[in-house]
Structures are given as structure tokens and as C-alpha cells.
Scaffold this motif. Structure first.
Motif, PDB file in Angstrom:
ATOM      1  N   ILE A   1       0.835  -1.204   0.000  1.00 13.79           N
ATOM      2  CA  ILE A   1       0.000   0.000   0.000  1.00 13.79           C
ATOM      3  C   ILE A   1       0.865   1.248   0.000  1.00 13.79           C
ATOM      4  CG2 ILE A   1      -1.651   1.330   1.385  1.00 13.79           C
ATOM      5  CD1 ILE A   1      -2.786  -1.445   2.313  1.00 13.79           C
ATOM      6  N   ARG A   2       1.922   1.251   0.810  1.00  8.78           N
ATOM      7  CA  ARG A   2       2.805   2.429   0.895  1.00  8.78           C
ATOM      8  C   ARG A   2       3.579   2.650  -0.403  1.00  8.78           C
ATOM      9  NH1 ARG A   2       3.060   6.507   3.637  1.00  8.78           N
ATOM     10  NH2 ARG A   2       5.291   6.454   3.898  1.00  8.78           N
ATOM     11  N   VAL A   3       4.043   1.561  -1.011  1.00  6.04           N
ATOM     12  CA  VAL A   3       4.904   1.681  -2.187  1.00  6.04           C
ATOM     13  C   VAL A   3       4.098   1.872  -3.472  1.00  6.04           C
ATOM     14  CG1 VAL A   3       6.579   0.428  -3.629  1.00  6.04           C
ATOM     15  CG2 VAL A   3       6.801   0.414  -1.141  1.00  6.04           C
ATOM     16  N   ALA A   4       3.039   1.088  -3.637  1.00  4.92           N
ATOM     17  CA  ALA A   4       2.312   1.078  -4.913  1.00  4.92           C
ATOM     18  C   ALA A   4       0.880   1.589  -4.810  1.00  4.92           C
ATOM     19  CB  ALA A   4       2.313  -0.338  -5.479  1.00  4.92           C
ATOM     20  N   GLY A   5       0.450   1.968  -3.627  1.00  4.71           N
ATOM     21  CA  GLY A   5      -0.930   2.434  -3.466  1.00  4.71           C
ATOM     22  C   GLY A   5      -1.901   1.313  -3.153  1.00  4.71           C
ATOM     23  N   ALA A   6      -1.476   0.080  -3.387  1.00  3.09           N
ATOM     24  CA  ALA A   6      -2.303  -1.094  -3.064  1.00  3.09           C
ATOM     25  C   ALA A   6      -1.406  -2.319  -3.069  1.00  3.09           C
ATOM     26  CB  ALA A   6      -3.423  -1.280  -4.084  1.00  3.09           C
ATOM     27  N   ALA A   7      -1.722  -3.247  -2.202  1.00  7.54           N
ATOM     28  CA  ALA A   7      -1.000  -4.517  -2.198  1.00  7.54           C
ATOM     29  C   ALA A   7      -1.490  -5.356  -3.374  1.00  7.54           C
ATOM     30  CB  ALA A   7      -1.248  -5.259  -0.888  1.00  7.54           C
ATOM     31  N   HIS A   8      -0.651  -6.281  -3.829  1.00  6.31           N
ATOM     32  CA  HIS A   8      -1.103  -7.212  -4.861  1.00  6.31           C
ATOM     33  C   HIS A   8      -2.337  -7.932  -4.336  1.00  6.31           C
ATOM     34  CE1 HIS A   8      -1.226 -10.849  -7.358  1.00  6.31           C
ATOM     35  NE2 HIS A   8      -0.644 -10.090  -8.287  1.00  6.31           N
ATOM     36  N   VAL A   9      -3.278  -8.230  -5.222  1.00  4.36           N
ATOM     37  CA  VAL A   9      -4.550  -8.816  -4.816  1.00  4.36           C
ATOM     38  C   VAL A   9      -4.360 -10.102  -4.008  1.00  4.36           C
ATOM     39  CG1 VAL A   9      -4.903 -10.067  -6.995  1.00  4.36           C
ATOM     40  CG2 VAL A   9      -6.861  -9.441  -5.598  1.00  4.36           C
ATOM     41  N   TYR A  10      -3.380 -10.916  -4.354  1.00  6.31           N
ATOM     42  CA  TYR A  10      -3.186 -12.163  -3.623  1.00  6.31           C
ATOM     43  C   TYR A  10      -2.464 -11.965  -2.289  1.00  6.31           C
ATOM     44  CZ  TYR A  10      -5.567 -15.446  -6.563  1.00  6.31           C
ATOM     45  OH  TYR A  10      -6.553 -16.156  -7.202  1.00  6.31           O
ATOM     46  N   VAL A  11      -1.728 -10.880  -2.130  1.00  6.67           N
ATOM     47  CA  VAL A  11      -1.187 -10.539  -0.815  1.00  6.67           C
ATOM     48  C   VAL A  11      -2.353 -10.158   0.099  1.00  6.67           C
ATOM     49  CG1 VAL A  11       0.268  -8.917   0.471  1.00  6.67           C
ATOM     50  CG2 VAL A  11       1.054  -9.831  -1.739  1.00  6.67           C
TER      51      VAL A  11
END
Length: 140
Positions: free
Chosen positions: A33-43
Motif C-alpha cells: 500500500i505504501r509503495v504502490a498504493g495497493a498490495a497485490h490482490v493475492y497478498v
């Protein structure tokens, strides 16, 4: 003081590790979330599944402790259900790490995945049915 049965204690031990994995997966999710604005869906799915499965594990422990079935029956049922919980979380985390899909069921589903899903259905429902029937037999 009554001591919990070994089947209940093992179930709670594994459940504690599942909850710990949920907390650690939460760090990974937060990083995304901090780096890309959202975690990968499977994370995200792995994190949520680990949280839900950890609380489901507590429910398993309660039914185990109140079951009329022998320890080996209860523990086997618990371990089957918990193995599928852990396997699902690991699978989701692996897809999150690889970033190889946003839907593992999209397109043609490999036979191994289809078989593992049938196993999951039978294992989780069957394992809980054993514990629940033991609860009913022992408490009613």
C-alpha cells in the motif's frame, strides 16, 4: 484447574501460528500500500484468509474440546482442516510473491488445481463435520 486436551492444545498452537502469519502478511500488505498504493490482490487475499482462518481455528478448538470422539479422531479432523487452511494461505502468498495472476481460476484450470479444490471441499467440510458431530454427541 482443568487442562485442555492435547488435540485442543495442538489445534490452538497451529492456530496461533496462523494468526502470527496474518500479522506478518499484514506488514507485507502495508508495504504494498505504501509503495504502490495497493498490495497485490493475492497478498491482500492471503492476509485476510489468514485472519479469518485463525479465528476459524479457535472455533475448531472449541468444538474439539467439547467433542465426545476420541482424541485421535478429533486431532485428525483438526489437522486435515488446518492443513487446508495453511495450504490456501501459502498458495495465496505464493501468487502474491510471484505476481503471476489476479485470478488463479481464470482461463483453463489445471487438473491439479481442480483436484486440490475438491480435496479442500471434502477435507474442510468433512473435518468440521466430524468435530461438530462429536460436539452434538457429547453435549446433547
Amino acid at each position: 484447574m482443568d487442562v485442555l486436551g492435547i488435540d485442543t492444545r495442538i489445534t490452538l498452537l497451529i492456530t496461533g501460528f496462523i494468526f502470527l502469519s496474518a500479522l506478518l502478511l499484514g506488514i507485507w500488505k502495508y508495504h504494498g500500500i505504501r509503495v504502490a498504493g495497493a498490495a497485490h490482490v493475492y497478498v491482500d487475499i492471503a492476509h485476510r484468509a489468514a485472519l479469518m482462518y485463525s479465528f476459524a481455528g479457535i472455533l475448531l478448538a472449541v468444538f474439539t474440546e467439547l467433542s465426545a470422539w476420541p482424541t485421535v479422531v478429533n486431532l485428525t479432523a483438526d489437522l486435515v482442516v488446518l492443513a487446508f487452511f495453511v495450504g490456501a494461505i501459502a498458495s495465496y502468498a505464493l501468487h502474491g510473491l510471484r505476481r503471476d495472476t489476479t485470478n488463479q481460476f481464470q482461463g483453463q484450470i489445471p487438473a491439479e488445481l481442480r483436484l486440490s479444490m475438491y480435496g479442500l471441499i471434502v477435507g474442510e467440510i468433512g473435518g468440521f463435520a466430524v468435530l461438530f458431530s462429536g460436539f452434538v454427541a457429547g453435549q446433547f
